[in-house]
Write a protein that holds these residues in place. Structure first.
Motif, PDB file in Angstrom:
ATOM      1  N   THR A 148       7.256  -9.872  11.138  1.00 15.27           N
ATOM      2  CA  THR A 148       7.760 -10.263   9.821  1.00 15.27           C
ATOM      3  C   THR A 148       6.588 -10.574   8.907  1.00 15.27           C
ATOM      4  O   THR A 148       5.594 -11.172   9.338  1.00 15.27           O
ATOM      5  CB  THR A 148       8.705 -11.481   9.935  1.00 15.27           C
ATOM      6  N   SER A 149       6.664 -10.135   7.660  1.00 19.75           N
ATOM      7  CA  SER A 149       5.573 -10.354   6.708  1.00 19.75           C
ATOM      8  C   SER A 149       6.029  -9.957   5.308  1.00 19.75           C
ATOM      9  O   SER A 149       7.117  -9.407   5.121  1.00 19.75           O
ATOM     10  CB  SER A 149       4.340  -9.517   7.081  1.00 19.75           C
ATOM     11  N   GLU A 150       5.174 -10.217   4.346  1.00 21.73           N
ATOM     12  CA  GLU A 150       5.331  -9.628   3.018  1.00 21.73           C
ATOM     13  C   GLU A 150       5.198  -8.116   3.155  1.00 21.73           C
ATOM     14  O   GLU A 150       4.402  -7.623   3.959  1.00 21.73           O
ATOM     15  CB  GLU A 150       4.244 -10.167   2.086  1.00 21.73           C
ATOM     16  N   ILE A 151       5.966  -7.378   2.367  1.00 25.97           N
ATOM     17  CA  ILE A 151       5.944  -5.920   2.529  1.00 25.97           C
ATOM     18  C   ILE A 151       6.383  -5.248   1.233  1.00 25.97           C
ATOM     19  O   ILE A 151       7.059  -5.860   0.402  1.00 25.97           O
ATOM     20  CB  ILE A 151       6.854  -5.501   3.722  1.00 25.97           C
ATOM     21  N   ARG A 152       5.988  -4.006   1.092  1.00 29.26           N
ATOM     22  CA  ARG A 152       6.386  -3.203  -0.070  1.00 29.26           C
ATOM     23  C   ARG A 152       6.890  -1.848   0.393  1.00 29.26           C
ATOM     24  O   ARG A 152       6.395  -1.305   1.387  1.00 29.26           O
ATOM     25  CB  ARG A 152       5.212  -3.027  -1.042  1.00 29.26           C
ATOM     26  N   ALA A 153       7.841  -1.312  -0.331  1.00 28.96           N
ATOM     27  CA  ALA A 153       8.368   0.016  -0.051  1.00 28.96           C
ATOM     28  C   ALA A 153       7.986   0.949  -1.191  1.00 28.96           C
ATOM     29  O   ALA A 153       8.098   0.582  -2.366  1.00 28.96           O
ATOM     30  CB  ALA A 153       9.887  -0.030   0.101  1.00 28.96           C
TER      31      ALA A 153
END
Length: 234
Positions: A148-153
């Motif tokens: 789990t983490s910060e993420i971008r698509a």
């Protein structure tokens, strides 16, 4: 323009382009993002990869039809369990499936999902395989990785052939965790473990931890947790 000129222009534009980033609340469809430098940002998401172990040996040792039935059975179980726990399937890649979980209980849901996939393999897939092919001692093994983490698509590819790419630690670590030893079918990072609710950390009667601490030697000995537990369902 020829292919070389087209690619030179496109790559130059990608590197020179300014990113347009919007905040995400739900997993987007590819068409919701532009093919230019456009991304959807999530302050935190939990990524799950479910991967069939030993697929090369499977296709080398089993008839193609049987290998196909194993692929389909495993991925069908994984996909249905993911959706039952509010995960969003984002891609299939041969013998594995990637899912993204959002919301307040995202990491606990993902962990429960992994343990239920393990239960399905032990109690649905392998028994059905043995009933159909009683002459074979082949048994399905699999590994699920979670982070789990910060993420971008972002949207990648070309018109008529594109998909989403997930840019952030969780996507990479979750995928890499599936390379861990498969005698522990579920692996999660320290960050994921710290986000688990108590009901996703302990089980049994009397209550006991479902997770064993390890050092991930392939990643500078960071702390990870493995589980052999399974979670039944109706």
């Amino acid at each position: 323009m020829g292919l070389l000129a087209d690619l030179n222009t496109e790559v130059k534009d990608i590197f020179a382009g300014v990113w347009e980033v919007t905040t995400g609340q739900v997993v987007p469809d590819p068409e919701h993002l532009k093919l230019t430098n456009n991304a959807r940002h999530f302050s935190r998401a939990t990524v799950l990869y479910a991967d069939l172990s030993g697929s090369t040996n499977l296709v080398n040792s089993q008839p193609w039809s049987r290998a196909g039935e194993i692929f389909k059975s495993y991925l069908a179980c994984a996909a249905r369990i993911i959706r039952s726990l509010d995960g969003q399937i984002t891609s299939y890649d041969g013998d594995r499936v990637m899912a993204v979980f959002l919301g307040d209980t995202q990491t606990s849901n993902a962990a429960k999902c992994a343990l239920q996939i393990n239960w399905a393999v032990l109690n649905i897939v392998n028994p059905a395989l043995k009933r159909q092919y009683s002459d074979s001692d082949y048994a399905v093994k699999q590994v699920v990785g979670i982070d789990t983490s910060e993420i971008r698509a972002a949207r990648i590819g070309i018109r008529g052939g594109n998909d989403l790419v997930w840019i952030g630690r969780a996507a990479n670590y979750a995928a890499k965790l599936t390379e861990c030893r498969n005698d522990y079918p579920t692996w999660i990072t320290q960050e994921a473990y710290d986000k688990l609710a108590d009901w996703a950390k302990t089980g049994g009667n009397p209550k006991q931890s479902m997770w064993t601490e390890f050092k991930w030697t392939a990643m500078n000995n960071i702390k990870v947790y493995g589980s052999t537990w399974h979670w039944s369902f109706e």
